[in-house]
Design an enzyme around this catalytic site. Structure first.
Site, short mmCIF file in Angstrom:
data_model
loop_
_atom_site.label_atom_id
_atom_site.label_comp_id
_atom_site.label_asym_id
_atom_site.label_seq_id
_atom_site.Cartn_x
_atom_site.Cartn_y
_atom_site.Cartn_z
N ARG A 225 36.31 27.80 20.23
CA ARG A 225 36.93 28.61 19.57
C ARG A 225 37.87 29.30 20.56
O ARG A 225 37.44 29.46 22.16
CB ARG A 225 36.74 29.92 19.04
CG ARG A 225 36.14 29.11 17.84
CD ARG A 225 37.01 28.86 16.29
NE ARG A 225 36.95 28.13 15.41
CZ ARG A 225 36.75 27.45 15.24
NH1 ARG A 225 37.27 25.47 16.35
NH2 ARG A 225 36.20 26.91 14.13
N HIS A 273 45.01 22.34 18.91
CA HIS A 273 43.67 22.81 17.99
C HIS A 273 43.76 21.30 17.00
O HIS A 273 44.13 21.09 15.94
CB HIS A 273 43.40 23.75 16.80
CG HIS A 273 42.60 24.01 16.12
ND1 HIS A 273 42.22 25.22 15.82
CD2 HIS A 273 41.41 23.27 15.97
CE1 HIS A 273 40.72 25.38 15.41
NE2 HIS A 273 40.38 23.76 15.29
P1 NAP Z 1 26.43 23.49 15.62
O1 NAP Z 1 26.03 21.74 15.26
O2 NAP Z 1 25.91 24.77 14.92
O3 NAP Z 1 25.91 24.07 17.42
C1 NAP Z 1 25.99 25.15 18.09
C2 NAP Z 1 25.59 25.62 18.74
O4 NAP Z 1 25.48 26.27 19.51
C3 NAP Z 1 23.42 25.63 18.63
O5 NAP Z 1 22.67 24.33 19.74
C4 NAP Z 1 23.09 27.02 19.51
O6 NAP Z 1 21.76 26.62 20.07
C5 NAP Z 1 24.25 27.14 19.79
N1 NAP Z 1 23.92 28.74 20.33
C6 NAP Z 1 24.99 29.86 19.60
N2 NAP Z 1 24.80 31.06 19.86
C7 NAP Z 1 24.30 30.72 21.34
C8 NAP Z 1 23.98 31.54 22.04
N3 NAP Z 1 24.49 32.85 22.16
N4 NAP Z 1 23.80 31.03 23.42
C9 NAP Z 1 23.03 29.87 23.73
N5 NAP Z 1 23.78 28.85 23.06
C10 NAP Z 1 24.29 29.52 21.40
O7 NAP Z 1 27.82 23.73 15.60
P2 NAP Z 1 28.78 22.44 15.87
O8 NAP Z 1 28.84 21.71 14.75
O9 NAP Z 1 28.00 21.72 16.81
O10 NAP Z 1 30.24 22.93 16.37
C11 NAP Z 1 29.93 23.79 17.20
C12 NAP Z 1 31.79 24.60 17.09
O11 NAP Z 1 32.48 23.85 17.39
C13 NAP Z 1 31.88 25.40 15.83
O12 NAP Z 1 31.15 25.90 15.52
C14 NAP Z 1 33.89 25.16 15.78
O13 NAP Z 1 33.61 26.19 15.97
C15 NAP Z 1 34.40 23.85 16.56
N6 NAP Z 1 34.88 23.19 16.74
C16 NAP Z 1 36.26 22.86 17.09
C17 NAP Z 1 36.90 21.57 16.57
C18 NAP Z 1 37.96 21.25 16.85
O14 NAP Z 1 39.04 20.05 16.07
N7 NAP Z 1 38.67 22.06 17.90
C19 NAP Z 1 35.93 20.39 15.03
C20 NAP Z 1 35.36 20.94 14.48
C21 NAP Z 1 34.07 21.82 15.82
P3 NAP Z 1 20.77 25.81 18.84
O15 NAP Z 1 20.43 24.70 19.20
O16 NAP Z 1 19.07 26.95 19.99
O17 NAP Z 1 20.66 27.20 17.68
C1 GLV Z 2 37.45 22.99 13.03
O1 GLV Z 2 37.60 23.64 14.48
C2 GLV Z 2 36.26 22.97 12.70
O2 GLV Z 2 35.24 24.52 12.86
O3 GLV Z 2 35.48 22.43 12.29
#
Ligand code: NAP
Ligand code: GLV
Length: 310
Positions: A225, A273
């Site tokens: 983000r 994005h």
């Molecule tokens: P997720 O499975 O919830 O993973 C989040 C990770 O971040 C976990 O490993 C978590 O640690 C860690 N984390 C959260 N808060 C933290 C902190 N304060 N300190 C250290 N580590 C922390 O999320 P995801 O599905 O991988 O997605 C991640 C993000 O990618 C989304 O939230 C979104 O913003 C972004 N995204 C972007 C796009 C795009 O097109 N640009 C597309 C999809 C997603 P733990 O494992 O220990 O809980």
């Molecule tokens: C995209 O940004 C997502 O959070 O899936």
């Protein structure tokens, strides 16, 4: 029982067809004109819901995000209390993000921007090549997406480390956690990938202090983000040559305003994005499963801890 489709800018017809292929009698109400009786709505599927709208459905039992992030839902000050919020865990999002991050890590590794600039200048010059084992990748956020990216990058021979809230045990990936762990990861990272959720704890995490802790010449890829990055600090570190480049997919304001300095910065590669889209053909079965779970009293896959923010 009806599903509320509250996703401005998405094609409701395409989504309705894809969801009805999973649940043939699914009653779908499209916000704002096709909602009907608000009492009928039991599940909402949403992306960037306008503030206060979700509070107007008294029988709501689950709020499903159309994407992996949920900050766009949690920021609603009138979010109905006690209604589970669910992030999307979708194989299409995962493969899209793995492709994007791999592409950009390889682009920094193989100095693609410099070769393109040389081509534009008509310059024939070899740039020093580095072995993948000598290019250390660090990933902030070792969740669903960060872990998948780390596993694939490891196969190229990059030494990969990840930072998360809790310590991980992922074969071939060094694990760091906590504030000390963050700086230990940064100090050993040549290409930093941000895949953290946006929460009060992670907002502005990429600033002069953290980005300045990377070794000289390091690069940043932010596919999480825009609010994770302090824009002026990033620009200063690129201009001072502490950082060699940055790939940005996300911004504090989207679309990025026309006069923002990122647009013309020679060391920034921008995407609108676009790293990983939610595609109906891959996400519909996942969403349908969570609708069924809600209606049979089971916990959804991907339910978030609203106090933690992800
Ligand atoms: P997720 O499975 O919830 O993973 C989040 C990770 O971040 C976990 O490993 C978590 O640690 C860690 N984390 C959260 N808060 C933290 C902190 N304060 N300190 C250290 N580590 C922390 O999320 P995801 O599905 O991988 O997605 C991640 C993000 O990618 C989304 O939230 C979104 O913003 C972004 N995204 C972007 C796009 C795009 O097109 N640009 C597309 C999809 C997603 P733990 O494992 O220990 O809980
Ligand atoms: C995209 O940004 C997502 O959070 O899936």
């Amino acid at each position: 029982m009806a599903l509320l489709f509250l996703c401005d800018g998405e094609d409701a017809d395409v989504w309705s067809a894809a969801l009805r292929a999973e649940i043939d009698d699914l009653d779908i109400r499209v916000w704002p004109v096709g909602v009907g009786d608000p009492h009928d709505i039991d599940v909402a599927l949403t992306w960037q819901p306008p503030r206060g709208v979700l509070a107007s459905f008294p029988n709501l039992k689950a709020i499903l995000s159309l994407g992996a992030g949920v900050e766009h839902i949690l920021r609603d000050p009138e979010l109905p209390p006690g209604v589970p919020v669910v992030r999307l865990i979708d194989p299409g999002l995962k493969s899209g993000m793995v492709e994007f991050v791999t592409m950009e890590v390889l682009a920094h590794h193989r100095r693609v921007s410099e070769y393109r600039a040389q081509q534009a200048a008509g310059e024939w010059r070899l740039l020093r090549q580095t072995l993948s084992r000598d290019r250390r990748v660090g990933i902030l956020g070792m969740g669903h997406l960060g872990t998948a990216c780390g596993e694939v990058l490891g196969r190229f021979g990059f030494p990969v480390a990840g930072w998360s809230r809790s310590e991980k045990d992922i074969p071939g990936i060094e694990s760091f956690s906590g504030e000390d762990g963050l700086f230990a990861l940064l100090e050993r990272t040549d290409v930093l990938v941000c895949l953290l959720p946006l929460t009060p704890e992670t907002e502005d995490i990429l600033d002069a202090t953290t980005l300045g802790a990377l070794p000289p010449g390091a690069a940043l890829i932010n596919a999480a983000r825009g609010m994770h990055v302090v824009d002026d600090d990033l620009i200063n570190l690129l201009d001072s040559r502490h950082l060699s480049g940055a790939t940005l997919d996300v911004y504090r304001e989207e679309p990025l305003p026309p006069h923002h300095p990122f647009w013309t910065h020679p060391k920034i590669v921008m995407y609108p994005h676009a790293a990983a889209w939610t595609l109906p053909e891959s996400a519909s079965p996942v969403i349908a499963d969570n609708i069924r779970r809600t209606r049979t009293g089971q916990k959804c896959i991907g339910q978030v801890d609203t106090r933690r923010g992800y």
